[in-house]
Design a protein around this motif. Structure first.
Motif, PDB file in Angstrom:
ATOM      1  N   TYR A   1       0.830  -1.205   0.000  1.00  0.00           N
ATOM      2  CA  TYR A   1       0.000   0.000   0.000  1.00  0.00           C
ATOM      3  C   TYR A   1       0.866   1.257   0.000  1.00  0.00           C
ATOM      4  N   GLU A   2       1.908   1.258   0.807  1.00  0.00           N
ATOM      5  CA  GLU A   2       2.821   2.400   0.860  1.00  0.00           C
ATOM      6  C   GLU A   2       3.517   2.623  -0.478  1.00  0.00           C
ATOM      7  N   ALA A   3       3.813   1.524  -1.183  1.00  0.00           N
ATOM      8  CA  ALA A   3       4.535   1.621  -2.454  1.00  0.00           C
ATOM      9  C   ALA A   3       3.626   2.052  -3.600  1.00  0.00           C
ATOM     10  N   ASN A   4       2.380   1.577  -3.607  1.00  0.00           N
ATOM     11  CA  ASN A   4       1.512   1.759  -4.786  1.00  0.00           C
ATOM     12  C   ASN A   4       0.274   2.620  -4.541  1.00  0.00           C
ATOM     13  N   GLY A   5      -0.057   2.872  -3.282  1.00  0.00           N
ATOM     14  CA  GLY A   5      -1.267   3.634  -2.988  1.00  0.00           C
ATOM     15  C   GLY A   5      -2.534   2.818  -3.103  1.00  0.00           C
ATOM     16  N   GLU A   6      -2.410   1.548  -3.423  1.00  0.00           N
ATOM     17  CA  GLU A   6      -3.525   0.609  -3.483  1.00  0.00           C
ATOM     18  C   GLU A   6      -2.957  -0.799  -3.416  1.00  0.00           C
ATOM     19  N   VAL A   7      -3.810  -1.749  -3.081  1.00  0.00           N
ATOM     20  CA  VAL A   7      -3.341  -3.133  -2.999  1.00  0.00           C
ATOM     21  C   VAL A   7      -4.540  -4.073  -3.132  1.00  0.00           C
ATOM     22  N   LEU A   8      -4.308  -5.187  -3.837  1.00  0.00           N
ATOM     23  CA  LEU A   8      -5.347  -6.201  -4.033  1.00  0.00           C
ATOM     24  C   LEU A   8      -4.927  -7.484  -3.337  1.00  0.00           C
ATOM     25  N   GLY A   9      -5.831  -8.033  -2.549  1.00  0.00           N
ATOM     26  CA  GLY A   9      -5.605  -9.321  -1.907  1.00  0.00           C
ATOM     27  C   GLY A   9      -6.700 -10.291  -2.305  1.00  0.00           C
ATOM     28  N   THR A  10      -6.323 -11.548  -2.570  1.00  0.00           N
ATOM     29  CA  THR A  10      -7.298 -12.573  -2.942  1.00  0.00           C
ATOM     30  C   THR A  10      -7.343 -13.670  -1.888  1.00  0.00           C
ATOM     31  N   ARG A  11      -8.445 -14.431  -1.894  1.00  0.00           N
ATOM     32  CA  ARG A  11      -8.656 -15.566  -1.000  1.00  0.00           C
ATOM     33  C   ARG A  11      -8.454 -15.178   0.480  1.00  0.00           C
ATOM     34  N   ALA A  12      -9.018 -14.034   0.827  1.00  0.00           N
ATOM     35  CA  ALA A  12      -8.968 -13.555   2.209  1.00  0.00           C
ATOM     36  C   ALA A  12     -10.195 -14.044   2.972  1.00  0.00           C
ATOM     37  N   ASN A  13     -10.142 -13.923   4.296  1.00  0.00           N
ATOM     38  CA  ASN A  13     -11.302 -14.253   5.121  1.00  0.00           C
ATOM     39  C   ASN A  13     -11.637 -13.077   6.032  1.00  0.00           C
ATOM     40  N   ALA A  14     -12.758 -13.194   6.742  1.00  0.00           N
ATOM     41  CA  ALA A  14     -13.236 -12.087   7.563  1.00  0.00           C
ATOM     42  C   ALA A  14     -12.249 -11.744   8.678  1.00  0.00           C
ATOM     43  N   HIS A  15     -11.593 -12.742   9.250  1.00  0.00           N
ATOM     44  CA  HIS A  15     -10.604 -12.472  10.294  1.00  0.00           C
ATOM     45  C   HIS A  15      -9.451 -11.644   9.746  1.00  0.00           C
ATOM     46  N   GLN A  16      -8.959 -11.978   8.558  1.00  0.00           N
ATOM     47  CA  GLN A  16      -7.858 -11.227   7.957  1.00  0.00           C
ATOM     48  C   GLN A  16      -8.278  -9.788   7.658  1.00  0.00           C
ATOM     49  N   TYR A  17      -9.520  -9.620   7.270  1.00  0.00           N
ATOM     50  CA  TYR A  17     -10.051  -8.263   7.060  1.00  0.00           C
ATOM     51  C   TYR A  17      -9.953  -7.441   8.338  1.00  0.00           C
ATOM     52  N   GLU A  18     -10.327  -8.017   9.461  1.00  0.00           N
ATOM     53  CA  GLU A  18     -10.264  -7.304  10.730  1.00  0.00           C
ATOM     54  C   GLU A  18      -8.818  -6.949  11.089  1.00  0.00           C
ATOM     55  N   VAL A  19      -7.895  -7.855  10.804  1.00  0.00           N
ATOM     56  CA  VAL A  19      -6.476  -7.606  11.088  1.00  0.00           C
ATOM     57  C   VAL A  19      -5.979  -6.408  10.284  1.00  0.00           C
ATOM     58  N   ILE A  20      -6.304  -6.366   9.003  1.00  0.00           N
ATOM     59  CA  ILE A  20      -5.855  -5.274   8.143  1.00  0.00           C
ATOM     60  C   ILE A  20      -6.572  -3.979   8.500  1.00  0.00           C
ATOM     61  N   LYS A  21      -7.878  -4.062   8.777  1.00  0.00           N
ATOM     62  CA  LYS A  21      -8.689  -2.867   9.041  1.00  0.00           C
ATOM     63  C   LYS A  21      -8.217  -2.115  10.274  1.00  0.00           C
ATOM     64  N   ASP A  22      -7.659  -2.819  11.257  1.00  0.00           N
ATOM     65  CA  ASP A  22      -7.175  -2.163  12.465  1.00  0.00           C
ATOM     66  C   ASP A  22      -6.109  -1.120  12.158  1.00  0.00           C
ATOM     67  N   GLU A  23      -5.302  -1.355  11.116  1.00  0.00           N
ATOM     68  CA  GLU A  23      -4.239  -0.411  10.761  1.00  0.00           C
ATOM     69  C   GLU A  23      -4.527   0.362   9.475  1.00  0.00           C
ATOM     70  N   LEU A  24      -5.344  -0.211   8.596  1.00  0.00           N
ATOM     71  CA  LEU A  24      -5.698   0.453   7.340  1.00  0.00           C
ATOM     72  C   LEU A  24      -7.219   0.459   7.220  1.00  0.00           C
ATOM     73  N   PRO A  25      -7.879   1.385   7.898  1.00  0.00           N
ATOM     74  CA  PRO A  25      -9.345   1.363   7.983  1.00  0.00           C
ATOM     75  C   PRO A  25     -10.056   1.544   6.651  1.00  0.00           C
ATOM     76  N   GLN A  26      -9.353   1.996   5.630  1.00  0.00           N
ATOM     77  CA  GLN A  26      -9.974   2.189   4.322  1.00  0.00           C
ATOM     78  C   GLN A  26     -10.096   0.895   3.525  1.00  0.00           C
ATOM     79  N   VAL A  27      -9.577  -0.201   4.034  1.00  0.00           N
ATOM     80  CA  VAL A  27      -9.623  -1.467   3.318  1.00  0.00           C
ATOM     81  C   VAL A  27     -11.067  -1.954   3.186  1.00  0.00           C
ATOM     82  N   VAL A  28     -11.368  -2.599   2.063  1.00  0.00           N
ATOM     83  CA  VAL A  28     -12.714  -3.107   1.776  1.00  0.00           C
ATOM     84  C   VAL A  28     -12.637  -4.616   1.589  1.00  0.00           C
ATOM     85  N   TYR A  29     -13.593  -5.324   2.182  1.00  0.00           N
ATOM     86  CA  TYR A  29     -13.641  -6.788   2.053  1.00  0.00           C
ATOM     87  C   TYR A  29     -14.974  -7.215   1.488  1.00  0.00           C
TER      88      TYR A  29
END
Length: 251
Positions: free
Chosen positions: A69-97
């Motif tokens: 995200y720091e390098a590109n200003g955006e990032v795509l993740g595949t095959r994620a789950n709801a728990h991983q979303y919560e982990v990322i959202k804690d530090e990057l609240p703009q993330v969408v799952y």
């Protein structure tokens, strides 16, 4: 940052020669110990690195996601789950799952979407794979038209949308069971068809193997086949085709 952007910033006086030189001296990857961030992938291939989230440790996923995200200003993740979303959202609240496609993304606003890809499914049970394909293609800048539940069990549904499908630069056909949708489409369009077998079906479908074999053995021409449930690869490949088609139309 892309090479062209570095050169443009240098030309405009926004960065110094030393800063530009330091960019070009960087290694083509960033060492993290447990991972190597492929920072030059977009320069080489036209596509940035994408995160396959499944089975990654939380701390590894978070750090990789943050670096990209720091390098590109955006990032795509595949095959994620709801728990991983919560982990990322804690530090990057703009993330969408999206819990249908299992896509986890931060996307730049006002992104331009070019050309046209038609993503078709045989049934609604195939939509999770189709959405992985559709959202991948959209993330990479393609316009996607979704044409869902047009399987051969009711072929009139497909025929009612055939003009929309024929106008696309590329068609993605997502089907389980016997996987016949790709063959039907392959015989009705002039542009490439990417077939995606899904693991939808009863016992003799062998978790998508039956659809895979049908698609590989199709008598229709112009069909390429990706792996079972591999929506991401279909989205990536269809975007490559779509980009080439748009370049041809501009020349």
């Amino acid at each position: 940052m892309e090479t062209r952007k570095v050169l443009e910033k240098l030309k405009e006086g926004l960065i110094s020669v030393d800063e530009a030189e330091s960019y070009f001296k960087k290694k083509p990857y960033e060492e993290m110990g447990y991972a190597k961030i492929d920072s030059s992938r977009e320069i080489r291939t036209g596509f940035p690195e994408v995160v396959f989230c499944s089975r990654k440790a939380d701390e590894h996923l978070l750090e990789i996601y943050k670096r990209l995200y720091e390098a590109n200003g955006e990032v795509l993740g595949t095959r994620a789950n709801a728990h991983q979303y919560e982990v990322i959202k804690d530090e990057l609240p703009q993330v969408v799952y999206d819990d249908i496609s299992h896509i986890l993304k931060i996307e730049k606003k006002d992104k331009k979407h070019i050309g046209k890809i038609a993503v078709c499914t045989a049934g609604t049970a195939d939509i999770s794979v189709a959405e992985e394909a559709s959202q991948t293609a959209e993330f990479f800048g393609s316009y996607v038209e979704r044409i869902y539940d047009v399987g051969v069990a009711g072929i009139h549904r497909l025929l009612s949308r055939i003009e929309d499908i024929q106008s696309a630069n590329c068609i993605v056909a997502v089907a389980g069971m016997e996987g016949a949708l790709a063959s039907v489409l392959g015989g009705m369009v002039e542009n490439p068809v990417i077939a995606v077998p899904t693991s939808v079906g009863y016992g003799a479908s062998f978790n998508g193997l039956s659809a895979l074999l049908t698609m590989i053995n199709s008598c229709a021409n112009g069909i390429a086949v990706v792996n079972i449930d591999s929506g991401y690869r279909a989205g990536y490949l269809s975007t490559q085709i779509n980009r080439l088609a748009q370049k041809g139309k501009c020349n």
